[in-house]
Design a protein around this motif. Structure first.
Motif, PDB file in Angstrom:
ATOM      1  N   LEU B  23       0.836  -1.194   0.000  1.00  0.00           N
ATOM      2  CA  LEU B  23       0.000   0.000   0.000  1.00  0.00           C
ATOM      3  C   LEU B  23       0.871   1.245   0.000  1.00  0.00           C
ATOM      4  O   LEU B  23       1.851   1.328   0.744  1.00  0.00           O
ATOM      5  CB  LEU B  23      -0.898  -0.010   1.240  1.00  0.00           C
ATOM      6  CG  LEU B  23      -1.959   1.092   1.363  1.00  0.00           C
ATOM      7  CD1 LEU B  23      -3.155   0.580   2.139  1.00  0.00           C
ATOM      8  CD2 LEU B  23      -1.434   2.354   1.999  1.00  0.00           C
ATOM      9  N   SER B  24       0.533   2.177  -0.889  1.00  0.00           N
ATOM     10  CA  SER B  24       1.264   3.446  -0.925  1.00  0.00           C
ATOM     11  C   SER B  24       0.283   4.598  -0.818  1.00  0.00           C
ATOM     12  O   SER B  24      -0.820   4.535  -1.331  1.00  0.00           O
ATOM     13  CB  SER B  24       2.021   3.600  -2.245  1.00  0.00           C
ATOM     14  OG  SER B  24       2.831   2.482  -2.467  1.00  0.00           O
ATOM     15  N   PHE B  25       0.694   5.661  -0.132  1.00  0.00           N
ATOM     16  CA  PHE B  25      -0.021   6.932  -0.208  1.00  0.00           C
ATOM     17  C   PHE B  25       0.788   7.808  -1.142  1.00  0.00           C
ATOM     18  O   PHE B  25       1.860   8.268  -0.755  1.00  0.00           O
ATOM     19  CB  PHE B  25      -0.111   7.594   1.164  1.00  0.00           C
ATOM     20  CG  PHE B  25      -1.005   6.875   2.131  1.00  0.00           C
ATOM     21  CD1 PHE B  25      -2.362   6.757   1.884  1.00  0.00           C
ATOM     22  CD2 PHE B  25      -0.484   6.339   3.292  1.00  0.00           C
ATOM     23  CE1 PHE B  25      -3.193   6.110   2.776  1.00  0.00           C
ATOM     24  CE2 PHE B  25      -1.311   5.690   4.197  1.00  0.00           C
ATOM     25  CZ  PHE B  25      -2.665   5.570   3.934  1.00  0.00           C
ATOM     26  N   VAL B  30       3.930   2.618   2.184  1.00  0.00           N
ATOM     27  CA  VAL B  30       3.712   2.487   3.620  1.00  0.00           C
ATOM     28  C   VAL B  30       3.712   1.025   4.076  1.00  0.00           C
ATOM     29  O   VAL B  30       4.310   0.690   5.095  1.00  0.00           O
ATOM     30  CB  VAL B  30       2.400   3.187   4.030  1.00  0.00           C
ATOM     31  CG1 VAL B  30       2.118   2.968   5.501  1.00  0.00           C
ATOM     32  CG2 VAL B  30       2.492   4.678   3.753  1.00  0.00           C
ATOM     33  N   LEU B  31       3.040   0.170   3.344  1.00  0.00           N
ATOM     34  CA  LEU B  31       3.044  -1.262   3.686  1.00  0.00           C
ATOM     35  C   LEU B  31       3.748  -2.015   2.572  1.00  0.00           C
ATOM     36  O   LEU B  31       3.396  -1.902   1.409  1.00  0.00           O
ATOM     37  CB  LEU B  31       1.613  -1.772   3.859  1.00  0.00           C
ATOM     38  CG  LEU B  31       0.788  -1.075   4.953  1.00  0.00           C
ATOM     39  CD1 LEU B  31      -0.631  -1.613   4.984  1.00  0.00           C
ATOM     40  CD2 LEU B  31       1.459  -1.232   6.309  1.00  0.00           C
ATOM     41  N   LYS B  32       4.768  -2.779   2.966  1.00  0.00           N
ATOM     42  CA  LYS B  32       5.616  -3.389   1.946  1.00  0.00           C
ATOM     43  C   LYS B  32       5.568  -4.907   2.029  1.00  0.00           C
ATOM     44  O   LYS B  32       6.323  -5.516   2.774  1.00  0.00           O
ATOM     45  CB  LYS B  32       7.060  -2.904   2.128  1.00  0.00           C
ATOM     46  CG  LYS B  32       7.181  -1.390   2.122  1.00  0.00           C
ATOM     47  CD  LYS B  32       8.546  -0.932   2.590  1.00  0.00           C
ATOM     48  CE  LYS B  32       8.605   0.587   2.641  1.00  0.00           C
ATOM     49  NZ  LYS B  32       9.781   1.081   3.364  1.00  0.00           N
ATOM     50  N   CYS B  52       5.106   3.435  11.631  1.00  0.00           N
ATOM     51  CA  CYS B  52       5.572   2.261  10.898  1.00  0.00           C
ATOM     52  C   CYS B  52       4.480   1.652  10.020  1.00  0.00           C
ATOM     53  O   CYS B  52       4.752   0.778   9.206  1.00  0.00           O
ATOM     54  CB  CYS B  52       6.117   1.210  11.858  1.00  0.00           C
ATOM     55  SG  CYS B  52       4.821   0.403  12.809  1.00  0.00           S
ATOM     56  N   GLY B  53       3.241   2.088  10.201  1.00  0.00           N
ATOM     57  CA  GLY B  53       2.170   1.594   9.343  1.00  0.00           C
ATOM     58  C   GLY B  53       1.144   0.709  10.031  1.00  0.00           C
ATOM     59  O   GLY B  53       0.299   0.107   9.364  1.00  0.00           O
TER      60      GLY B  53
END
Ligand SMILES: Nc1ncnc2c1ncn2[C@@H]1O[C@H](COP(=O)(O)OP(=O)(O)O)[C@@H](O)[C@H]1O
Ligand SMILES: [Mg+2]
Lengths: 567, 367
Positions: B23-25, B30-32, B52-53
């Motif tokens: 997930l990216s903003f 942000v979440l890898k 950290c997400g």
């Protein structure tokens, strides 16, 4: 003992006494006088309810009463129709039009409705530009400016920003988690709006709506200029102006105006009590926003542009009127000229000089009183300090017209000692005092906000380092409040410059009249519309400039001292 | 959207599986690549530093964020495409998000009303939920008339009353004062046991995670660093981040070298030498905890099998149950905890000391 404070602080006590005296003489006594006369038999001087009975048994007054209520309520409805979509766009979507919507929320406020009223007649009236075109093309006309419709249209167009601003703020103050927790529990769409968003935004909406109702209900200038006389405020004015200050009907109407104003404020306050929901969290912020889909964007822009056209119409019309030669039964003026501007500067410059003199004096009185009252209320323990605040604020509920009538009745019998044949009530100084009393609530709020932003510890540390009370106020408090006081001054100045209801009552000779009065006088005749509009342009310029200055000042101040916006 | 829900009893709770979530903003990733499996009925914590997400991951599960790739599976059903109001998950927000215009009772009844249950059923279940959190007496109050702890309980009642498949808690204790925090985490844990409700608990506080959770996923920088029970993570951290995030750790860099058939760890300045099980593998770090060390005046005799480090006391802090010494060993500073006995004298700063380290207590990390 509560009174020991008085003995301990003679300076503050004297200040309090002076302010109280001022409010007593120039606010309380005139207003009480109006109420008194309303309940007094005109010949015997005894208490009576007959005047009110007369009022309600006269068909014209009954009609005026209902008309005023109707116009007030309908203006709120129409203003809501303008505001709601705009507030919705800004709070729900990531939308480029938000900046335009913000300016839409300011533009109408820089022109009081009566100034643009005649111009709106020229554009939307029975023989106005729009109807001439419509009739020409489609054979139809829209009775937008007929009778009460015209008042509603003009008023709602001018006052909708109050709803827009309050409603947008309320929506922006709803934290996203309010809505997300409902979604999490299975709620969505319209139900979510009805159960969560609407109730949370309601207090903000009500605050705006009651303000609009109040302004419209009290307004004298707009119906007068649109020649709608069967409403309360015009009736009061016409009775006093034509029959004289002995006729009780003007006073009865004044009492009714005040009672309705107070009860609408009271109702709004009751509804708002305990409901000032500030749910927004640190770092959180507003409802979830999303991008608009293309068709939504098209629709949004369509609505915004339509409202923008309406909002700019009075300004546009006024400009045409002030620059046009003859404008009658035609879409546009026959030709353009600067003569009207030349005329007002050559023939009646006193309207402008009077305005600057009166407004500047009134605004000065306001910030001096405002700062003093704010300081007494917030920073001292003087017994009765809140009452100063309440009394000063109560002027909000008193229409200018009523203050005008009260001054006439109270001070007419007295002569200015060193001037020959000059009753106090119609002396220009009375206009200044009346203006300052009427604008005091706004200045007081600005000063209070400014003072609240100056932490007590700043003052205390000055005293701790050896500064006397007066010195710490002078060297620390006032300079830090500075910009806030200036903003209060500018706002007072601008609004005083365009106050009509009161000045209409108090101006005895044209040479004493300020801008608003001049606009009214000119607009009475078809030939005077041009110069009247030119004066109107000057008024818009003055108010617009003042608004701009106060925005800049407040903004600067916040940046300079790193202050939080006042609540 | 409000189709009638099957009546769910206790034990209707489901497991959660996250597969390869990214997930990216905008440009911030942000979440890898998150992979996780949470079992039904488990109390599971997302633990990691602020930013950290964790919240994003929780909101993704609840349906408030959409991932660029990956699947969210609840029970056997993939829910990635479902809107939040269809997921039947209960989320307690960090701010509680109680609606100020409704009473406590109305707040709690909300989710049941949305499910169009009969009034009597709603009343019964609301009473039951409020009773469970001990707030039945305050049901006609408004949220702003409650204390922080009470608001927290209302938020909890409002969520569990719908008998969600999974309970999501975003830093639920962070707005409470220290004492209440300890009490609430106990209550949370007991409640979760009672309902055997799958619970995901987001926190940045390792003590909170350790005391409540069956298993913890330690997250840093949008990546799951390690998953395990609190003791597993503490005793066998997979990397330096986990070692340091869970409790106080001494970390010393150096290399593994072999001598006489035994592998030793040598710190780069040669002040620390510890025998290690395993193979020689070049550069490595060792981690050991302050409470596993013994500190003595230099003259004392070494305990059996322990490695001896020598240094001087640099600084000491009295923490009540222990005294924590910072000892300078070569170029390193080593923290040592010594249980405090009544009347015992602290070692003075500057005193030469010996530190004894049992090699079994040493965690080897090879980068
Ligand atoms: N809506 C958003 N838009 C852009 N960035 C965001 C948004 N929400 C969170 N972030 C960023 O994503 C990262 C993780 O945030 P978050 O999940 O709230 O962290 P945590 O809960 O672990 O403290 C942060 O760097 C944060 O700034
Ligand atoms: Mg978070």
């Amino acid at each position: 003992m509560v009174f020991s404070e008085y003995r301990k602080h003679p300076g503050q006590t004297a200040l309090m006494a002076l302010i109280f005296l001022f409010l007593l003489l120039f606010l309380i006594i005139p207003v009480v006088k109006v109420v008194f006369v309303a309940f007094m038999d005109a010949t015997t001087g005894e208490f009576t309810l007959l005047n009110f009975k007369d009022f309600f048994s006269t068909a014209l007054f009954r009609e005026s009463f209902w008309n005023s209520l109707y116009v007030g309520v309908m203006s709120v409805v129409v203003a809501s129709l303008f505001s709601m979509p705009l507030a919705y766009f800004t709070s729900r979507f990531e939308f480029k039009g938000a900046v335009i919507i913000q300016s839409l929320g300011i533009i109408p406020l820089i022109m009081p409705p009566f100034v643009g009223a005649v111009a709106m007649m020229m554009l939307f009236g029975r023989n106005g530009s729009i109807n001439l075109l419509l009739d020409d093309w489609f054979g139809i006309t829209i009775p937008l400016m007929e009778g009460l419709n015209g008042v509603i249209f003009v008023e709602s167009l001018h006052y909708f920003p109050f709803i827009l601003i309050n409603l947008s703020a309320a929506l922006q103050n709803i934290d996203r988690s309010m809505e997300e927790s409902a979604q999490n529990l299975g709620c969505s769409g319209l139900r979510l709006f009805r159960r969560i968003v609407l109730p949370l935004a309601m207090p903000g909406y009500m605050a705006g709506a009651s303000l609009v109702f109040l302004k419209v209900f009290d307004d004298l200038g707009t119906p007068l200029l649109l020649n709608v006389n069967n409403m309360l405020a015009p009736q009061a004015y016409l009775r006093i102006a034509s029959i004289g200050i002995k006729d009780p009907m003007g006073y009865v109407i004044s009492v009714i105006l005040v009672v309705i104003a107070l009860s609408s404020m009271w109702m709004a306050m009751r509804m708002l009590k305990g409901k000032e929901y500030a749910t927004v969290q640190k770092g959180g912020g507003g409802l979830a926003k999303r991008r608009m889909r293309p068709w939504e964007k098209t629709m949004a822009w369509g609505i915004i542009l339509a409202i923008m056209a309406l909002v700019l119409a009075p300004h546009f019309g006024l400009t045409l009127l002030s620059l046009g030669t003859i404008w009658s039964f035609s879409v546009l003026p026959d030709a353009f000229t600067l003569n009207h501007f030349a005329a007002i500067f050559a023939e009646t410059p006193e309207y402008m000089t009077n305005t600057v003199l009166y407004s500047a004096l009134a605004a000065t009185i306001d910030v001096v009183l405002g700062t003093s009252i704010a300081y007494l209320a917030l920073r001292t323990k003087m017994f009765g300090r809140e009452w100063l605040d309440y009394i000063a604020m109560s002027a909000v509920a008193i229409p200018g017209l009523v203050i005008g009538i009260g001054y006439l009745r109270t001070f007419y019998g007295y002569q200015v000692p060193w001037l020959e044949n000059q009753p106090m009530a119609t002396w220009w100084v009375a206009i200044v005092l009346a203006l300052s009393v009427r604008r005091l609530p706004y200045a007081l709020r600005a000063c209070t906000a400014a003072l609240q932003q100056v932490s007590v510890s700043l003052e205390e540390s000055a005293e701790n380092l050896g500064a006397s009370k007066l010195a710490s106020v002078r060297k620390i408090v006032i300079p830090l409040m500075g910009g806030g006081i200036l903003a209060g001054f500018v706002t007072s100045f601008a609004t005083a410059a365009v106050e009509l209801g009161m000045t209409l009552m108090l101006v005895a000779e044209n040479s004493d009249g300020p801008l608003a009065y001049g606009i009214y006088v000119y607009m009475q005749s078809a030939a005077g519309r041009g110069p009247g509009a030119a004066l109107g342009m000057v008024a818009v310029l003055v108010v617009g400039l003042c608004t701009l200055i106060s925005h800049i000042v407040i903004d600067r101040r916040q940046k300079k001292y790193g202050l939080e916006p006042a609540t | 959207m409000n189709q009638s829900q099957p009546q769910q009893g206790v034990g209707s709770s489901r497991g959660v599986r996250l597969e390869d979530i990214n997930l990216s903003f905008g440009k911030t990733h942000v979440l890898k690549g998150i992979n996780l499996e949470i079992e039904s009925g488990e109390f599971f914590a997302f633990l990691g530093p602020s930013g950290c997400g964790k919240t994003t991951l929780l909101r993704l599960i609840a349906g408030f964020e959409a991932a660029q790739s990956g699947k969210v599976i609840i029970g056997e059903q993939e829910v990635s495409h479902l809107p939040p109001w269809r997921r039947e998950l209960g989320m307690v927000f960090q701010s509680y998000a109680l609606w100020p215009h409704m009473t406590v009772r109305k707040n709690v009844a909300f989710g049941l009303e949305e499910r169009r249950l009969p009034r009597r059923e709603i009343n019964r279940r609301v009473d039951q939920a409020l009773d469970l959190v001990g707030l039945l007496a305050l049901s006609e109050r408004r949220p702003n008339q409650l204390s922080g702890g009470q608001q927290q309980r209302v938020a909890l009642a409002r969520t569990i009353v719908i008998e969600p498949k999974v309970l999501l808690l975003d830093e639920p204790l962070s707005n409470l004062d220290a004492k209440l925090r300890v009490q609430m985490r106990l209550e949370l844990r007991q409640l979760q046991r009672k309902l055997s409700l799958t619970t995901i608990f987001v926190t940045h506080d390792q003590e909170e995670a350790n005391t409540t959770s069956d298993r913890i996923a330690v997250i840093n920088d949008g990546i799951v660093q390690q998953i395990g029970s609190p003791i597993e993570l503490y005793d066998n951290p997979a990397n330096l981040f986990v070692a340091k995030f869970l409790g106080v750790a001494n970390v010393i860099d150096g290399a593994l070298v072999e001598a006489d058939g035994q592998v030793y760890f040598h710190s780069s300045d040669a002040s620390v030498k510890v025998p290690i099980n395993g193979q020689s593998a070049g550069s490595a770090s060792i981690v050991f905890r302050p409470q596993n060390l013994t500190i003595r005046r230099q003259a004392a005799k070494p305990p059996n099998g322990a490695t001896r480090l020598e240094g001087t006391v640099d600084h000491k802090e009295f923490l009540g149950s222990i005294i924590r010494y910072r000892v300078k060993v070569g170029r390193h500073f080593v923290l040592v905890d010594k249980a405090h006995q009544r009347g015992a004298e602290a070692l003075p700063e500057g005193a030469p000391v010996a530190i004894y380290l049992n090699p079994e207590q040493v965690i080897k990390l090879v980068e």
